[in-house]
Design an enzyme around this catalytic site. Sequence first.
Site, short mmCIF file in Angstrom:
data_model
loop_
_atom_site.label_atom_id
_atom_site.label_comp_id
_atom_site.label_asym_id
_atom_site.label_seq_id
_atom_site.Cartn_x
_atom_site.Cartn_y
_atom_site.Cartn_z
N ASN A 1 0.84 -1.20 0.00
CA ASN A 1 0.00 0.00 0.00
C ASN A 1 0.88 1.26 0.00
O ASN A 1 0.69 2.19 0.80
CB ASN A 1 -0.94 0.00 1.21
CG ASN A 1 -2.18 0.85 0.97
OD1 ASN A 1 -2.36 1.42 -0.11
ND2 ASN A 1 -3.01 0.95 1.98
N HIS B 1 -9.46 4.38 8.96
CA HIS B 1 -9.91 3.04 8.60
C HIS B 1 -11.31 2.73 9.14
O HIS B 1 -12.05 1.98 8.51
CB HIS B 1 -8.93 1.99 9.13
CG HIS B 1 -7.77 1.75 8.22
ND1 HIS B 1 -6.60 2.46 8.30
CD2 HIS B 1 -7.61 0.88 7.19
CE1 HIS B 1 -5.76 2.03 7.38
NE2 HIS B 1 -6.35 1.09 6.68
#
Length: 455
Positions: free
Chosen positions: A306, A342
Amino acid sequence: VLLSRVSPWKWFSCINKSASPAGYPFALVYRWFLFYQPATVLHLFHTLSGLALAVFNFGPQVYHSAVCVLVQFLMLRLMGRTVTTVLSSFVFQMVYLLAGYYYTATEEYDIKWTMPHCVLTLKLIGLSLDYYDGGKEARSQQKSAALTSVPSLLEVFGFSYFYGGFLVGPQFTLQSYKKLVARELTDTPGKPPNSALPAMRRFALGFLFLVIYAMFSPYFPDSYFLTDEFEAQPFWYRCVFMLLWAKFNLYKYVTCWLIAEGVCILSGLGYNGAVEGKHRWDACANMKVWLFETTPRFQGTIDSFNINTNEWAARNVFKRCRFLGNKAMSHILTLLFLTVWHGLHSGYVICFSMEFLIIMVEKQFVALVNDSPTLTKLANSSLYPLLYVVQQFIHWLFMAYSLVPFCLLTYDKWLRVHMSVYFLGHVFFLVAFLSVPYLRKALVPKKERGQAKQD
């Protein structure tokens, strides 16, 4: 990108209908028919193609992204290049995202409109920061993304909905998007880039990881952690199962990012200049596959996984906390931001707190090995292959330990799994952290210890 509890075939369906493959036809249309068109036409094409993907996947819920893009543009246009604009953008975009998490939350991670919206949130917050940086003396990395003038509404929409990055990333700046529209991102000036082969390589590699994931992940389902059968297994079996579960489950994200990267390469957005006459296509790379598969260090995994989101966090959060004068505090605040970004589940807090502890301990042990002649000699000896295997096992075991709360989300689930392995990760790294000073006294000569304190 959020880790989820989605079955292999549902994930395969998600990839097929949404994120990445659908971008390839759009990229081809752009190359074959629209490459020489004016900027207005390209912005419209990128906006409409991205909206089509959003509507196809999420139906009328596409209005969430449209509202946030429009509000972001109005903030830039009406509030100007001010700290107030940056703060207002941050608060609005994060509150909207968190409200979406709250009202759509379940005990499992579902594929819904909040999945691409978390990607969009970073993109829009970054846009406000880049616009602010355009009016001051920015640092080198921030300066390259800085905007000297407010973008047009159509430009912001095209940037936000670009088909190569709307659903699963990668993150890229408006400056990069503007270069794409201006036909500057190509290895053949004035012509479409020769990027078909590099794009197909990333697609093929992504498809390979998808096949591996589909073949092996059904043997390591999340649900097995919560069964009496799992708890009845020997301790070593529980640890090995957890390790293999993490390894194969991460491949679904590797798949999405590699295939999405191929779309960006095909369009030209992935062009990253040339080094010694060799053209690079890694500007939108979200994975360093070889490093991901071979590194024995936790930091290596972070550096290979990522990538664009990590770089976004480093540029827009970590480095902007420089005024604190404390790297550890900047690191904590960056991880805190990523935790909130998140979602609202306790599992994210445990995962990112474990990341901080693990990276801190790893850095201390790397310094210990470098400062100790005995450990340096051992690391460079014929025993290194054996040490590498042991280090890889430890690396992936505790990667898995940290990912359990990330994936299971709620405390009643991840706590049960951590209890079943006797909180091995917390115990191991807390003991390691406390033992470092004593190991340094025993293994590092006084001269090196003195230099380390000065550093």
